[in-house]
Design a protein around this motif. Structure first.
Motif, short mmCIF file in Angstrom:
data_model
loop_
_atom_site.label_atom_id
_atom_site.label_comp_id
_atom_site.label_asym_id
_atom_site.label_seq_id
_atom_site.Cartn_x
_atom_site.Cartn_y
_atom_site.Cartn_z
N ALA A 1 0.93 -1.31 -0.03
CA ALA A 1 -0.02 0.05 -0.19
C ALA A 1 0.81 1.35 -0.13
N ALA A 2 1.88 1.12 0.76
CA ALA A 2 3.03 2.61 0.83
C ALA A 2 3.47 2.47 -0.62
N ALA A 3 3.99 1.48 -1.29
CA ALA A 3 4.60 1.78 -2.22
C ALA A 3 3.99 2.23 -3.31
N LYS A 4 2.50 2.22 -3.54
CA LYS A 4 1.68 2.57 -4.46
C LYS A 4 1.91 4.45 -4.28
N TYR A 5 2.15 4.69 -3.03
CA TYR A 5 2.29 6.15 -2.86
C TYR A 5 3.78 6.58 -2.75
N LYS A 6 4.55 5.63 -3.19
CA LYS A 6 6.02 6.07 -3.09
C LYS A 6 6.50 6.37 -1.74
N ILE A 7 5.94 5.60 -0.90
CA ILE A 7 6.60 5.80 0.72
C ILE A 7 7.13 4.60 1.02
N ALA A 8 8.12 4.90 1.92
CA ALA A 8 8.93 3.86 2.32
C ALA A 8 8.59 3.40 3.81
N ILE A 9 8.86 2.29 4.01
CA ILE A 9 8.39 2.10 5.70
C ILE A 9 9.49 1.38 6.65
N ASP A 10 9.18 2.16 8.00
CA ASP A 10 10.36 1.92 8.92
C ASP A 10 9.44 1.10 9.91
N SER A 11 9.33 -0.16 10.23
CA SER A 11 8.53 -0.83 10.87
C SER A 11 9.08 -1.04 12.37
N HIS A 12 8.17 -0.64 13.34
CA HIS A 12 8.52 -1.03 14.62
C HIS A 12 7.54 -2.32 15.11
N GLU A 13 7.95 -3.04 16.31
CA GLU A 13 7.43 -4.05 16.58
C GLU A 13 6.93 -4.67 15.51
N PRO A 14 7.97 -5.19 14.65
CA PRO A 14 7.58 -5.82 13.25
C PRO A 14 7.58 -7.41 13.39
N VAL A 15 7.47 -7.68 11.99
CA VAL A 15 7.97 -9.12 11.82
C VAL A 15 9.32 -8.96 11.60
N LYS A 16 10.04 -10.17 12.01
CA LYS A 16 11.63 -10.08 11.68
C LYS A 16 11.61 -10.09 10.18
N GLY A 17 13.03 -9.46 9.97
CA GLY A 17 13.40 -9.41 8.78
C GLY A 17 13.91 -10.57 8.19
N THR A 18 13.75 -10.99 6.76
CA THR A 18 14.07 -12.18 6.36
C THR A 18 14.70 -11.86 4.85
N GLY A 19 15.00 -10.68 4.48
CA GLY A 19 15.82 -10.46 3.24
C GLY A 19 14.46 -9.65 2.22
N LEU A 20 13.51 -9.58 2.70
CA LEU A 20 12.24 -9.23 1.96
C LEU A 20 12.61 -7.76 1.19
N HIS A 21 13.35 -6.97 1.98
CA HIS A 21 13.90 -5.43 1.51
C HIS A 21 14.47 -5.65 0.12
N ARG A 22 14.93 -7.00 -0.47
CA ARG A 22 15.51 -7.01 -1.66
C ARG A 22 13.98 -6.82 -2.70
N THR A 23 13.20 -7.58 -2.30
CA THR A 23 12.01 -7.81 -3.22
C THR A 23 11.32 -6.31 -3.23
N TYR A 24 11.15 -5.84 -2.00
CA TYR A 24 10.43 -4.64 -1.66
C TYR A 24 10.94 -3.67 -1.10
#
Ligand code: NOJ
Ligand code: CA
Length: 677
Positions: free
Chosen positions: A449-472
């Motif tokens: 949803a954020a990408a559609k608006y050209k917005i980057a996300i910094d998530s707190h209390e997140p799901v752990k990182g698994t490298g999805l920042h390559r894809t997104y």
């Protein structure tokens, strides 16, 4: 090449027979020969995999399989029906990151398995072998006896071939991912979140984690006996842990293996196991620093809620914009700017409206004020755990932010574990875990949803990182660990915390650690267990493309000389090298700025004083570099009023030089190396 019916004659006879004849193992090595895996089927038809490095066992035969809530488990009476091997070698460029170029070189082994029972379910275990580790996943095709899948548990084991020392944090406790790391024998681990890092008895380092966590629940591990850990998936809300329709696959289960701690950090295996960028051109996102109307709230001096101590007022925000502009900081985070915080917002985000500012926060005026000064605002979406309530306002929330030229939004999910609120289309309510399948999918819906608006996300209390920042690649940072905020409160992070975090949490990807509390003061004027030089070092040591300048303008005004390093240090890197380090003791990292020739070095220690030496052979030979050094004063000590003691000095170096630096108790150092023309 397909080698069908690897072991001939199994199918027919074994379907009827209670015992299986042993099948020949299937194996492969990494292209360079360092790593190898073997898959075996025992006399009961149980599949097990093992992993070797340089011929030495790392993972002893470990079982594979699944329990389901509605049908018989998959774990025995299996036979191998075929295998495929292929090699892959390609380099790709990160739009932002710790390295610009990443080489992805692996050998893939697919092992096709089939049950010899009446259900005759089929699946594939795909291994990818790298020089620095192994990833494997299960892939189930759509099939008549598995139209729908309800997973009660994944039975994947990680049976380490030796005992060792493990650094791990507990999983499934109330405070989510926000626990300190335990250091125990591997044979004393209970239930651990990943990444967990293990130094085996022979010194080999192994990091256990997962890659590409999509539409599945997050994996923790529980020790079953000895040195064997088994997958323990995050539960669903009164439902199976994972539900699937048609074909499905698991995330990659990953083992990074290296000679030392530095080698673990250098691995690109997790990023490489993720799909390439799906968002296309990301030139709208520029890594950078941000200030924040924040630390005074964390210190309890201001409130997020409206009232006499409200932080996000026009007056405060303008003053913080002025501070950011004066220091070349392109962004300002503002928390508590919107309606919904009044009352108890912990675990209660039902009133949060991310398109409705409070009356003392004039968004349009402040955006215009910032624009004049070259500072953009960062929006904050604290959901208080009301996840469906957030989804219901995605469009208006991201439109509000995009219309005001925000590049980044910070999200938050402050509620206890397993208290995330989901509502289905019939209005039925569920309580979800932060890292269960539904929240894994929710977090990706936020990113899309954020990408559609050209917005980057910094998530707190997140799901752990698994490298999805390559894809997104608009998923630029996350928390998921005890960050600086814990240094304000009781039970502060101990001095060894960051040296633990680098070799564990940071393997997930960028962290919004919120460094730079130069005042070294938390709530009620309490002392932070750090020297001031260490606060500077964190800008190099803890990576994030969006890096906070977290203290208040008033505090920074007291430390103009150390502040220069914060102004200078970039947040995007061409190259990264861990020069030395031991988990929980110390680490020194050198990074080359992207688009420039400067190098930055940061080091952090633990509660002990120590000296570290390292070669400057990463510098370009033949060039002379001016080093601006920010180091602990000789009397610096996190336990005394001398925690602010710092020496700032300049020296000249060439690539042949070796640097010897002292780190004070609770200390560190930061160095900027600029080549002379
Ligand atoms: C916890 C986050 O980590 C912190 O950064 C934020 O300010 C508060 N939640 C409020 O959302
Ligand atoms: Ca937090």
């Amino acid at each position: 090449m397909k080698l069908k019916n690897l072991v001939l004659g199994l199918g027919v006879t074994l379907a009827a027979a209670p015992l299986h004849a042993q099948q020949a193992p299937v194996s492969a090595t990494s292209p360079d020969g360092t790593m190898s895996v073997e898959l075996t089927i025992d006399g009961d038809g149980r599949a097990a995999y093992s992993v070797n490095r340089k011929g030495k066992p790392i993972i002893a035969p470990s079982k594979l399989g699944f329990l389901f809530t509605d049908v018989a488990k998959v774990d025995r009476r299996l036979s191998v029906t075929g295998q495929e091997v292929r090699d892959f070698d390609e380099s790709w460029t990160q739009p932002w990151g710790e390295w610009a170029e990443i080489r992805n070189r692996y050998r893939e082994l697919k092992v096709h398995l089939k049950e010899t029972t009446a259900l005759a379910r089929v699946f594939t275990v795909t291994f990818r072998l790298y020089e620095d580790g192994v990833g494997f996943r299960y892939e189930f095709p759509d099939q008549p006896n598995m139209a729908e899948t309800k997973i009660a548990e994944e039975l994947t084991e990680f049976s380490f071939a030796q005992d060792g020392t493990a650094w791990w944090k507990p999983a499934f406790l109330w405070n989510r991912e926000e626990y300190l790391y335990n250091k125990t024998p591997l044979s004393a681990v209970s239930t651990a979140a990943t990444p967990a890092t293990i130094k085996l008895a022979d010194g080999t380092h192994v990091a256990l984690h997962e890659a590409a966590l999509v539409d599945y629940s997050s994996m923790a591990v529980t020790r079953t006996e000895g040195t064997t850990l088994r997958a323990n998936l995050t539960p669903g809300a009164g439902e199976p842990k994972v539900q699937k329709a048609g074909a499905w696959k698991t995330p990659w289960r990953t083992l990074i293996v290296a000679d030392d701690a530095a080698g673990i950090y250098h691995s690109h295996l997790m990023l490489n196991l993720n799909e390439p960028n799906k968002l296309g051109n990301l030139s709208w996102f520029k890594p950078g620093k941000f200030a924040g109307v924040w630390w005074n709230m964390i210190k309890g001096e201001w409130t997020w809620a409206r009232g006499p101590k409200h932080g996000a007022t026009n007056e405060n925000v303008k003053r913080y914009i002025d501070f950011a502009a004066a220091n070349g900081i392109p962004h300002l985070l503002v928390e508590g700017w919107n309606v919904g915080w009044d009352g108890d917002w912990f675990g209660n985000g039902h009133d949060m409206d991310f398109a409705k500012p409070t009356e003392d926060f004039d968004a349009d005026m402040l955006v215009a004020y910032g624009k004049k000064k070259g500072v953009r605002l960062i929006g904050h979406h604290e959901t208080g755990g009301a996840a469906t309530h957030y989804e219901n306002q995605f469009d208006k929330a991201f439109k509000f932010a995009a219309d005001r030229d925000y590049m980044v939004v910070k999200t938050g999910y402050v509620t206890d574990a397993a208290q995330m609120e989901r509502e289905d289309s019939d209005g039925k309510k569920y309580r979800e875990w932060h890292e269960g399948q539904w929240m894994v999918n929710h977090q990706l819906r936020v990113i899309e949803a954020a990408a559609k608006y050209k917005i980057a996300i910094d998530s707190h209390e997140p799901v752990k990182g698994t490298g999805l920042h390559r894809t997104y690649p608009n998923w630029v940072a996350r928390e998921g660990m005890r960050g600086m905020e814990y240094n304000s409160w009781g039970g502060k992070n101990p001095p060894e915390h960051e040296a633990n975090v680098v070799f564990t949490r940071m393997l997930e990807g960028p962290m919004d650690f919120t460094p730079g509390i130069l005042s070294l003061k938390g709530e009620k004027d309490s002392d932070i267990l750090s020297t001031i030089a260490k606060q500077l070092a964190l800008y190099v040591v803890i990576y994030s493309p969006v890096q906070m300048v977290a203290d208040t303008p008033e505090n920074y005004a007291k430390y103009p000389e150390p502040m220069k390093f914060i102004r200078d240090v970039p947040t995007d890197w061409q190259e990264t090298r861990v020069l030395n380090g031991e988990i929980g003791d110390y680490v020194t990292i050198a990074r080359k700025e992207r688009g420039g020739e400067g190098w930055y070095v940061g080091a952090v220690g633990d509660e002990e004083a120590r000296t570290v030496s390292f070669k400057l052979d990463f510098l370009t030979p033949g060039k002379r570099y001016k080093a601006e050094i920010y180091r602990d004063g000789d009397d610096a000590d996190y336990r005394t009023e001398k925690r602010h003691s710092i020496v700032i000095e300049s020296k000249m170096f060439v690539s042949d030089d070796t640097l010897t630096m002292r780190i004070a108790p609770g200390g560190g150092f930061a160095i900027r190396l600029v080549p002379l023309k």
